[in-house]
Structure formats: C-alpha cells, structure tokens
Design a protein around this motif. Structure first.
Motif, short mmCIF file in Angstrom:
data_model
loop_
_atom_site.label_atom_id
_atom_site.label_comp_id
_atom_site.label_asym_id
_atom_site.label_seq_id
_atom_site.Cartn_x
_atom_site.Cartn_y
_atom_site.Cartn_z
N SER A 103 0.82 -1.23 0.00
CA SER A 103 0.00 0.00 0.00
C SER A 103 0.84 1.26 0.00
O SER A 103 0.37 2.33 -0.41
CB SER A 103 -0.93 0.01 1.22
N GLY A 104 2.07 1.18 0.50
CA GLY A 104 2.92 2.36 0.61
C GLY A 104 2.63 3.22 1.82
O GLY A 104 3.30 4.23 2.04
N VAL A 105 1.67 2.80 2.62
CA VAL A 105 1.29 3.60 3.79
C VAL A 105 2.34 3.51 4.90
O VAL A 105 2.57 4.49 5.62
CB VAL A 105 -0.09 3.13 4.32
N LEU A 106 2.99 2.37 5.04
CA LEU A 106 3.91 2.17 6.16
C LEU A 106 5.01 3.22 6.20
O LEU A 106 5.31 3.79 7.25
CB LEU A 106 4.52 0.77 6.09
N GLN A 107 5.62 3.48 5.05
CA GLN A 107 6.74 4.41 5.01
C GLN A 107 6.32 5.83 5.40
O GLN A 107 7.13 6.59 5.93
CB GLN A 107 7.36 4.45 3.60
N LYS A 108 5.09 6.19 5.13
CA LYS A 108 4.61 7.54 5.45
C LYS A 108 4.69 7.83 6.94
O LYS A 108 4.75 8.99 7.36
CB LYS A 108 3.17 7.71 4.98
N TYR A 109 4.69 6.78 7.76
CA TYR A 109 4.65 6.97 9.21
C TYR A 109 5.92 6.48 9.90
O TYR A 109 5.91 6.17 11.09
CB TYR A 109 3.41 6.28 9.78
N GLY A 110 7.01 6.40 9.15
CA GLY A 110 8.31 6.13 9.75
C GLY A 110 8.63 4.68 9.99
O GLY A 110 9.58 4.37 10.73
N VAL A 111 7.90 3.76 9.38
CA VAL A 111 8.23 2.34 9.53
C VAL A 111 9.55 2.06 8.80
O VAL A 111 9.73 2.43 7.64
CB VAL A 111 7.11 1.44 8.96
N ARG A 112 10.47 1.40 9.50
CA ARG A 112 11.77 1.07 8.92
C ARG A 112 11.96 -0.44 8.76
O ARG A 112 12.69 -0.88 7.88
CB ARG A 112 12.90 1.61 9.81
N GLU A 113 11.35 -1.21 9.65
CA GLU A 113 11.51 -2.66 9.62
C GLU A 113 10.14 -3.33 9.76
O GLU A 113 9.34 -2.93 10.61
CB GLU A 113 12.42 -3.15 10.75
N VAL A 114 9.90 -4.33 8.93
CA VAL A 114 8.64 -5.07 8.98
C VAL A 114 8.93 -6.54 9.23
O VAL A 114 9.68 -7.17 8.48
CB VAL A 114 7.85 -4.92 7.67
N SER A 115 8.36 -7.08 10.29
CA SER A 115 8.42 -8.52 10.52
C SER A 115 7.28 -9.18 9.76
O SER A 115 6.17 -8.64 9.70
CB SER A 115 8.30 -8.84 12.02
N ILE A 116 7.57 -10.33 9.18
CA ILE A 116 6.56 -11.10 8.46
C ILE A 116 6.54 -12.52 9.00
O ILE A 116 7.51 -12.98 9.59
CB ILE A 116 6.81 -11.09 6.94
N ALA A 117 5.43 -13.21 8.81
CA ALA A 117 5.23 -14.51 9.44
C ALA A 117 5.85 -15.66 8.65
O ALA A 117 5.86 -15.66 7.42
CB ALA A 117 3.73 -14.77 9.62
N GLY A 118 6.36 -16.63 9.40
CA GLY A 118 6.85 -17.87 8.81
C GLY A 118 6.22 -19.06 9.52
O GLY A 118 5.93 -18.98 10.72
N TYR A 119 6.01 -20.16 8.80
CA TYR A 119 5.30 -21.31 9.36
C TYR A 119 6.08 -22.61 9.10
O TYR A 119 5.81 -23.33 8.13
CB TYR A 119 3.89 -21.41 8.76
N PRO A 120 7.05 -22.93 9.96
CA PRO A 120 7.86 -24.14 9.75
C PRO A 120 7.04 -25.43 9.69
O PRO A 120 7.45 -26.38 9.02
CB PRO A 120 8.80 -24.15 10.97
N GLU A 121 5.92 -25.48 10.40
CA GLU A 121 5.09 -26.68 10.38
C GLU A 121 3.81 -26.47 9.56
O GLU A 121 2.85 -27.22 9.69
CB GLU A 121 4.73 -27.09 11.81
N GLY A 122 3.82 -25.46 8.71
CA GLY A 122 2.66 -25.19 7.88
C GLY A 122 1.57 -24.45 8.64
O GLY A 122 1.74 -24.04 9.79
#
Length: 269
Positions: A103-122
């Motif tokens: 969306s591009g919204v994150l950068q507008k408010y100073g977000v520098r790092e984004v964690s995303i989800a991982g699923y080792p067991e699905g």
C-alpha cells in the motif's frame, strides 16, 4: 504482550535486557487506545515495541493511518509485524499482510523494519505452496521498498521441521534474519491448548522430545531441550544465516524473562 499485559511488563522489566524487542498484539477485543498504551509502556520500560498490524481486521485505509499515526506520535512506528490476522473474510480493503506492505502507507509513518510470518510446520488453513509464495512475495516487496525485514515464525516444539524449513528459506534465496518462535515456560495443558489452536504439531513423540509429561498435565515445561538442540543443529549448518529466538510468553512475561536469563547464564558457564 497484549494491551492488558502492562502490569506484567512492569513486573518483568528488570529481567529483560534493555533494548529487547517486545511485540504488541492486535487483538479483536482490544482497541486503539489499549494498543498505543501498551506500545508506550514498552518504550518507557526501555525496550523496543513491535506493534502488530492485523491486515484483515482493518476496516479501511483510514484506520491503518490512524493507527500508524498514533504509533508515530509516541515513537513506536519504527518496527511493526504485519500479519494477515484471524478473520476468514477481510473487514476492509486488505486481504493479507502483503496488501498492507504494497500500500505504501507504512513508510509515510516512519516504519523502517517489517516482521513477516513464517510457518515451519505449515498452517492449518493455508496450503504450503501458498505460504511459500507469500513469503517470497513479501520479502521481495519489502526489499523493493527499501524496508528491512525479519521473519518471525509460529512457535514450535520440534527442531526437525524448523531446521528443514530454515534450509528451504535459504535455498529459495531469502537471506532475511529469522526469529524462531519458542514457547516460554508454561503449564503443559496451556501449551498444548495453544498448540491445538494454532495447528502446531504436538503428537506424542514431539511432546516427549520437548520434555512434556503426558501423565502429569498439571506440570510445567520449558524450552531447554528445544533451544539447546536448535542451537547445536544450526551451529552445524553454515548456510542457516542469521537466526535468533522469539519467545511466546504463554506463561507470563516474567516467567519467560527469568527463564531466558537463567538459561543464558547456565550456558555461558
């Protein structure tokens, strides 16, 4: 922590290393004020808040901007965790966390790092090929937008699928730092309840390997075996890349912090 966990954070703060990241959940039964108050408490305690953004719980882009704006006002927008969220049907324009990232919204408010989800067991509701494509697409989108990324995994009880999953992540060319979800010490019944809720493997072999006693469900269990074995396996794998731990504090913030501090002291001897 949740918005209700501020007293627990204050109780545990002396046992948590300064500068530690503390995730703040985005629950459906909590409101903006509670989430902001929790993130502010994390900062005041000397830690780094990582507020969650639950994509399918957002009713509009305006709601996302209101949330990020409030976080930015207290200095808590630098690090966020973008996740799809529980609702089967999106409550607004964001079908998943990738839509929020793009969306591009994150950068507008100073977000520098984004964690995303991982699923080792699905995931109980998402096919494996869909999970892999989502991970690749999110990693690419964050790189293209100049945002730092971290993969934060669902918690696990067995090191085997975790290590195999990490190898597959690296084989696919994703060199993002990984934080392996690890259950903090808690009652066995509570741990098994969370495992069932999130589709995490918890069969007899695994719970025995983790240290559970199925004959004494009133007891407690900690991640000593899991953490030690994971460390040994990763030390043997030069291609695992940057990997650390993320604790799910099912038994409470202080119990988890005390365990981590004691374990670190023991292994340093």
């Amino acid at each position: 922590m949740t918005g209700k966990d501020i007293p627990g954070l204050l109780e545990a703060k002396d046992a948590i290393p300064a500068g530690s990241k503390v995730n703040v959940t985005f629950l459906g039964n909590e409101d903006l004020a509670m989430r902001i108050a929790a993130s502010k408490a994390v900062i005041e305690a000397g830690f780094v808040p990582v507020p969650h953004i639950s994509a399918r719980r957002l009713s509009s882009e305006a709601q996302l901007e209101e949330y990020l704006g409030a976080l930015q006002e207290i200095g808590a927008s630098g690090h966020v965790f973008a996740v799809g969220g529980d609702p089967a049907i999106p409550e607004g324009p964001y079908e998943d966390s990738l839509a929020v990232i793009r969306s591009g919204v994150l950068q507008k408010y100073g977000v520098r790092e984004v964690s995303i989800a991982g699923y080792p067991e699905g995931h109980p509701d998402i096919p494996g090929d869909v999970l892999w494509k989502a991970l690749e697409d999110k990693s690419k989108a964050l790189s293209e937008q100049g945002l730092d990324a971290t993969i934060l995994t669902q918690f696990a009880f067995d090191t085997t699928p975790v290590v195999e999953w990490i190898r597959e992540v690296r084989t696919r060319g994703i060199d993002t730092p990984i934080r392996v979800g690890t259950p903090g010490p808690a009652g066995i019944k509570r741990l098994l309840s969370f495992a069932r809720r999130f589709g995490v493997g918890a069969n007899t072999m695994i719970v025995k390997k983790y240290g559970f006693s199925l004959t004494n469900l009133m007891g407690t269990a900690g991640p000593e075996r899991f953490v030690s074995e994971l460390g040994d396996l990763l030390a043997e794998d030069a291609g695992s890349g940057p990997v650390s731990l993320h604790f799910y504090t099912f038994g409470g913030l202080k119990a988890t912090a005390d365990w981590a501090r004691a374990f670190s002291a023991d292994t340093a001897l």
